[in-house]
Design an enzyme around this catalytic site. Sequence first.
Site, mmCIF file in Angstrom:
data_model
loop_
_atom_site.group_PDB
_atom_site.id
_atom_site.type_symbol
_atom_site.label_atom_id
_atom_site.label_comp_id
_atom_site.label_asym_id
_atom_site.label_seq_id
_atom_site.Cartn_x
_atom_site.Cartn_y
_atom_site.Cartn_z
ATOM 1 N N TRP A 142 0.840 -1.218 0.000
ATOM 2 C CA TRP A 142 0.000 0.000 0.000
ATOM 3 C C TRP A 142 0.867 1.257 0.000
ATOM 4 O O TRP A 142 1.869 1.338 0.705
ATOM 5 C CB TRP A 142 -0.879 -0.005 1.248
ATOM 6 N N ASP A 169 0.420 9.121 0.909
ATOM 7 C CA ASP A 169 0.996 10.443 0.621
ATOM 8 C C ASP A 169 2.437 10.442 0.115
ATOM 9 O O ASP A 169 3.281 9.715 0.659
ATOM 10 C CB ASP A 169 1.059 11.285 1.914
ATOM 11 N N GLN A 205 4.310 7.366 2.002
ATOM 12 C CA GLN A 205 3.688 6.595 3.084
ATOM 13 C C GLN A 205 3.493 5.177 2.573
ATOM 14 O O GLN A 205 2.889 4.965 1.513
ATOM 15 C CB GLN A 205 2.345 7.222 3.462
ATOM 16 N N SER A 233 3.498 11.251 7.636
ATOM 17 C CA SER A 233 4.026 12.114 6.573
ATOM 18 C C SER A 233 4.970 13.198 7.070
ATOM 19 O O SER A 233 4.887 13.644 8.219
ATOM 20 C CB SER A 233 2.868 12.762 5.827
ATOM 21 N N ARG A 253 0.544 16.821 12.879
ATOM 22 C CA ARG A 253 1.347 15.992 11.962
ATOM 23 C C ARG A 253 1.714 16.682 10.653
ATOM 24 O O ARG A 253 1.260 17.752 10.348
ATOM 25 C CB ARG A 253 0.590 14.702 11.654
ATOM 26 N N TRP A 282 -9.000 8.854 0.338
ATOM 27 C CA TRP A 282 -9.388 7.990 1.454
ATOM 28 C C TRP A 282 -10.787 7.451 1.255
ATOM 29 O O TRP A 282 -11.610 8.051 0.590
ATOM 30 C CB TRP A 282 -9.319 8.774 2.776
HETATM 31 N N1 DQQ Z 1 -1.650 10.331 5.854
HETATM 32 C C1 DQQ Z 1 -0.605 10.181 6.822
HETATM 33 C C2 DQQ Z 1 -0.766 11.312 7.766
HETATM 34 C C3 DQQ Z 1 -1.475 12.316 6.947
HETATM 35 C C4 DQQ Z 1 -2.435 11.494 6.146
HETATM 36 C C5 DQQ Z 1 -0.739 8.826 7.453
HETATM 37 C C6 DQQ Z 1 -2.923 12.178 4.911
HETATM 38 O O1 DQQ Z 1 0.481 11.785 8.211
HETATM 39 O O2 DQQ Z 1 -2.089 13.305 7.709
HETATM 40 O O3 DQQ Z 1 -0.528 7.823 6.496
HETATM 41 O O4 DQQ Z 1 -3.307 11.297 3.902
#
Ligand code: DQQ
Length: 490
Positions: free
Chosen positions: A35, A38, A54, A98, A161, A299
Amino acid sequence: MTQKLLQANQYIEKNASSINQEYRNQFHLMAPLGWINDPNGFVFFRGEYHLFYQYNPYDSVWGPMHWGHAKSKDLIHWEHLPVALAPGEDYDKNGCFSGSAIEKDGKLYLLYTGHNVEEESTRQVQCLAVSEDGVNFEKYAGNPVIDERQLSGVATSDDFRDPKVFRREDYYYTVVAAKTADNRGQILLFRSEDLLEWKFYSVLLEGEAHQGIMWECPDLFQLDGEDVLIISPIQMKAEGLSYRNISSAVAFIGQMDWEKGKFHPDNYHEVDGGLDFYAPQTCENDRGERIMVAWMQLWERLMPTNELGHGWAGSMSLPRKLAVVDKHLIQEPVAGLYENVKLEEKLLDKEIENQTFELKNQVCDQQYLSLELDVSEAENIQLEYAKGSNTGMLLSYDVASQMVTVSREKAGHVITGAEEGGLGARSIKVPPQNHKLKLQMVRDTSSLEVFLNGGKTMSFTFFEKEKGKDIALTVTGKVKLSLEGGEVNR
Ligand code: DQQ
């Protein structure tokens, strides 16, 4: 290499060859398996672009986030590098979320979010990792470098984050996403002299209630005399044709007051008008160009390659070169795309009047097409791309309303999501320029990105059940069409 990194890299080496290749893109960055979400750490370092992402190597669904890593000279051909970060320390035990990258004293630094699931809440803190060679990274012993100590009284660490680090004059800065107590997006600014010691600087910008319940992945830069803040709001409310996806990518154009650390927006708009575009991140290259790349997904969507057990899910978008014109962010494909296409003229000023005109067997899996349509005497145009028997992507233009609509409703596997009423198509307004509509279409196996007049874009994934080979243009009224294109070298 730590045990967790070793394990991830060995797993990839052992299992990458077993995934199903059917829908794999070829000139967009994808993970070797598993998978991807970001883009992270996008940076031009020692003459090459580095792009991290990610990554859950172990499954084709989101899971413990690692940082995958690849590099490229032209943003079209990518070389995979070992996974750069794996979660597991006491400050990033549930994920390396991220973040971004910056060069300092010849070394490459990553600033990322350590994600920690505690008993009653989550705790997100900002952490550093450093590399001498741009391949092997070591987490900083003093992690985390930004946490509750700098946050007190401003926000909590539950949602804190996605640091994007940059240098300005004598300081390093980072923007970080947080949220207000009443669930509005909030971007915080921190400042440092050395990347190690950080101080809270300001609340850069806060969202309004309709602008989403949390802003993710901020990016702040200057371009064409304007300051640009890009964010990815969760559940931004639809306004007309805009923000129709469950979550959006939004550009604010305005001015930064660096004294006060405040961003004053003059305008804001959605970054991409398609169905699959989230968490964009930019970098500046050695020519001073600002390049942006996004996760070409969203998402809460059904991912066909996961459902079908193909062993992978997700792709990066085509990187795009940015400019700001009239307080709007405009995009064009990066130069590397054009360098990798041998253009052939297919039609020149071809008149099509009240008929369906077909180009048989003109579609390939890696394709660039550029169309120029004189629409001064047209009412409606329907372009079917990758047309098979009753399948294909449908692009239409209604001249009176200046509306471009792109639909994947008949383009293969049904993709459902969290959007109310489902979402198989999107529309944006594109005024013709000198009576002309210009379309550039970039197709990689399971994606279609459309670049329109005035630098607007629409990005889509689609997963064909049958290979569509034709292009058909149905015109009400009359158009003059010039068409050129070619296969993209992989
Ligand atoms: N995806 C990450 C986070 C971010 C989110 C986690 C955005 O850090 O805020 O996989 O798609």
